[in-house]
Motif scaffolding. Structure first.
Motif: not given
Lengths: 115, 212
Positions: A4, A7-8, A10-11, A54-55, A74, A76-79
């Motif tokens: 995966t 997908v991962d 890019q985050y 990613i998690g 998380p 890799h969280s964008p916040i």
């Protein structure tokens, strides 16, 4: 490589410093209130890192007016606008849950000094 | 029945972040462009469907009937032939390509696949029976199903009584999953939530028949 990753990747964030359990960190959190965004800083010790990939997430514990407060983010969280490592902790285990039972000086994590 | 359908392969599960910075659990499906090999209509076959293939397959590895079938359609041979049942096949022609972009983000879909095989499973795993006590003198009957009927009347076990047996490896459809992203460039479809079957398994994605 995981299947995966397509997908991962890019985050995945690469702008974060290396950190580990026991480190004192400043987490700059993006907070949206009534449509406006501001930065709130959460400063404390990392007491656990859970998961992988990613998690993956980490738990930060701080004392606020004598009350222990823990927040889990998380990785890799964008916040999280920014993560600052203030001090490296000198600890012998991966999960520092024993800090929950301690107060005052006993709840301090020794700092790791390079020598 | 569905108006549009597509075939793909399950890659695995992961998570993505939505616009509001919330984590969304997703299943990644690899959807290569499908080529229509045969169009089945009510008049010719008694039902409406398109038979498609996807991917590439070495022409030497085809059986003669397969080779003849692909030759007749004039379509490059693919990994396997899959039939997609549809309401109507108007607008479909042999050789046409169906890509991921038939589905758009936000749409609800039903996903059909063959579930993971569990082998011969007992009543507790297969039918959620409660089992029996761990203690109070129980001996070797902890996961047993209990009584399966009465005595000399009726003198038999009723048909269809739930018992141990083969579990899994059957066709399962998960209804009303939301499409998170349909990426035509990389041939990926991201669906919110889980999808039946093992990674690498073939899945059929159709627009939702019950959802609004």
């Amino acid at each position: 490589m995981k299947t995966t990753d397509l997908v991962d990747n890019q985050y995945r964030r690469s702008d974060l410093p290396a950190f580990g359990p026991g480190d004192e960190v400043k987490v700059h959190v993006r907070v949206v209130e009534s449509g406006k965004e501001r930065i709130q800083v959460f400063q404390g010790n990392i007491i656990a890192i859970q998961g992988s990939g990613i998690g993956e997430s980490y738990t930060v514990r701080k004392l606020s007016y004598g009350v222990g407060v823990e927040r889990t983010f998380p990785v890799h969280s964008p916040i999280v606008a920014k993560l600052e490592v203030l001090k490296k902790g000198d600890v012998r285990r991966a999960k520092l849950y024993y800090l929950r039972d301690r107060t005052g000086k006993a709840a301090k994590v020794r700092e790791k000094r390079d020598s | 029945m569905a108006q549009k359908a597509i075939v793909g392969e399950k890659v695995g599960m992961t998570q993505v972040w939505a616009e509001d910075n919330r984590v969304v659990p997703v299943t990644v499906l690899r959807v290569e462009p499908a080529r229509v090999v045969q169009v089945k209509t009510n008049e010719s076959d008694g039902y409406a469907a398109v038979q498609v293939t996807y991917g590439q397959k070495d022409a030497n590895k085809l059986t003669k009937p397969e080779a003849g079938h692909f030759d007749k359609a004039g379509v490059a041979p693919g990994k396997r032939l899959v039939e997609l049942r549809l309401d109507s096949v108007d607008g479909f022609s042999v050789g046409q390509e169906i890509a991921v972009d038939t589905l758009a983000a936000g749409e609800l879909v039903d996903v059909t696949a063959v579930s993971r095989g569990k082998g011969f499973a007992g009543g507790m795993k297969r039918h959620n029976f409660s089992g029996q006590g761990a203690s109070h003198g129980n001996h070797k009957h902890h996961r047993a199903p209990g009584s399966i009927g009465s005595c000399s009347f009726p003198g038999r076990v009723f048909k269809g009584l739930r018992m141990a047996g083969h579990m899994g490896h059957e066709q399962v459809t998960t209804l009303n999953l939301e499409v998170v992203q349909a990426d035509l460039e990389r041939g990926l479809l991201l669906v919110k939530g889980s999808v039946p079957g093992p990674n690498g398994g073939v899945v059929i994605v159709r627009n939702a028949v019950k959802g609004k």
